[in-house]
Design an enzyme around this catalytic site. Structure first.
Site: not given
Ligand code: UDX
Length: 436
Positions: A251, A262
């Site tokens: 992350f 979310c």
């Molecule tokens: C998220 C939470 O991870 C999960 O635990 C919760 O239940 C729901 O919300 P999700 O929405 O499926 O899950 O996606 P996630 O993998 O968390 O990514 C969220 C967003 O962050 C995406 O747009 C992704 O591209 C972005 N992201 C993620 C980044 O920009 N950088 C990162 O390092 C990680």
């Protein structure tokens, strides 16, 4: 055990199928007859790896069924409620209409001793509000937040990092916790942490976890903004700080930021709830997290404009990606599509491609042009913008191959997922996010 799952959207459909796959007898209930018909035939109404298989297996085994009839919930020992809590149309707070409607519809079919397990992401205090209605039937309301990630939803549901159950005080709560422990017996049996809390803590765990994840992403994106004016490279910086186990590398992916159904709505709803509680200042930083996140979309658009000599008007731009992240066809609050829409608004001739999300995108943004074929999108583009890090773009697309499709030779890496050196060596102008 007999279970009902009320609400068969993303969360509920996966939960119902996953619970059947670990041996329970499950009925999924939803007001949407079209969705129910698809699920009843074993078809997933959205793209989620592995879901189709466990749906078909569950239905074939006779343990999984779907219906629009709430009366089918009668007789189940545990009723999961997994309906949506979208952002309100006129503000940041969560819209709880569906949660209240689902519980009200369920109440007539509850029996004494049943457990109602809320799974939706809700503002803290919602479970306390709902408790009297459930308690009047002799059933117990608990809160069991869901942490699944789209794209990994089946695995995250069957084999989660942790299970959290908020229960009321006393014997009633302890009994309900034991019942939930039985529901999740395979995970509990292999030592998955099973945390029993009060209701408010369980509600807060979910929003706190999402707020932390959003903060981590915006933190590294803020560092990207500093890197951009100093010549530093944010990906090297993330690697270096990520080696500290207290920080961790996950992350810390700088790019065009977070989207989806979310993180954006949950941090906004959390801010709104904190303000209602008179503690707005405690999470005031979440406004900044949101603002940093939105600025990264502007930055990606600026990079395209600058690299095309100050205007995109009339220029063909290939946008690789539409889903908010790979392994998903979800376009809710997708930074990728936002970038595409903004470029179109500036007069660019935008062509969007995505392996899974084109149909959803076309419905919401019919003004954009789409192609399911990556190479057709790149053909003759003056600039290529990678906004969702699908393997098709990240791994499989080589600069040598792209060079056979266009003389444009400008690539903007909105997810910092490409090998900058390889693209530059092949004669392309490469721009990353927070990278020199
Ligand atoms: C998220 C939470 O991870 C999960 O635990 C919760 O239940 C729901 O919300 P999700 O929405 O499926 O899950 O996606 P996630 O993998 O968390 O990514 C969220 C967003 O962050 C995406 O747009 C992704 O591209 C972005 N992201 C993620 C980044 O920009 N950088 C990162 O390092 C990680």
């Amino acid at each position: 055990m007999r279970l009902s799952v009320v609400g068969c959207g993303y969360l509920g459909a996966v939960h119902a199928a996953a619970m059947a796959s670990i041996g329970h007898e499950v009925v999924g209930i939803d007001v949407d007859a079209v969705k129910v018909a698809a699920l009843a035939e074993g078809r997933a109404p959205f793209f989620e790896p592995g879901l189709g298989e466990i749906l078909s297996e569950g239905i074939a085994s006779g343990r999984l069924s779907f219906t629009t009839d709430m009366a089918a919930a009668k007789g189940a020992a545990v009723h999961f409620v997994g309906v949506g809590t979208p952002q309100q149309k006129d503000g940041y707070a969560a819209d709880l209409t569906y949660v209240h409607a689902a519980v009200d519809a369920l109440v007539p079919f509850l029996s004494p001793g049943d457990v109602v397990a809320g799974k939706s992401t809700v503002p803290v205090g919602t479970a306390a509000d709902l408790t009297p209605r459930v308690a009047a039937t002799g059933a117990t309301l608990v809160w069991n937040p869901e942490f699944l990630r789209e794209g990994w939803a089946v695995q995250d549901t069957i084999d989660p990092d942790r299970l959290v159950v908020g229960v009321p005080a006393g014997d009633e709560g302890a009994r309900a916790a034991d019942i939930l422990r039985d529901v999740y017996h395979p995970a509990v049996g292999k030592g998955t942490p099973f945390l029993v809390t009060d209701l408010a803590t369980a509600e807060l765990v979910k929003v706190a976890a999402n707020a932390f994840l959003a903060t981590k992403i915006s933190f590294i994106n803020a560092m990207a903004e500093i890197a951009e004016v100093t010549g530093a490279d944010v990906t090297q910086l993330a690697d270096a700080i990520g080696h500290d186990a207290r920080i961790g590398r996950r992350f810390l992916g700088a790019g065009i930021g977070f989207g989806g159904g979310c993180l954006p709505k949950d941090i906004r709803a959390f801010s709104a709830r904190a303000e209602e509680l008179g503690r707005g200042e405690s999470v005031a930083f979440l406004r900044e997290i949101d603002a940093i996140n939105m600025r990264r979309r502007d930055r990606a658009v600026d990079l395209v404009v600058q690299s095309l000599g100050g205007t995109v008007y009339g220029k063909r731009v290939a946008v690789l990606g539409a889903a908010f992240k790979p392994h998903s066809d979800d376009i809710r609050d997708s930074p990728a599509l936002d970038v595409a829409v903004r470029l179109k608004g500036l007069g660019a001739d935008v062509i969007v491609t995505d392996p899974e999300a084109i149909d959803n995108s076309r419905r919401i943004h019919p003004q954009l042009d789409y192609t399911p074929h990556r190479d057709d999108a790149i053909a003759d583009a003056e600039a290529v913008v990678v906004v969702t890090e699908w393997d098709e773009y990240r791994k499989d697309l080589t600069p040598q191959h792209a060079s056979t499709l266009t003389t444009g030779r400008i690539i903007i890496d909105g997810r910092n997922c490409l090998d900058a050196t390889a693209w530059r060596t092949a004669g392309w102008t490469y721009h990353g996010m927070g990278r020199p």
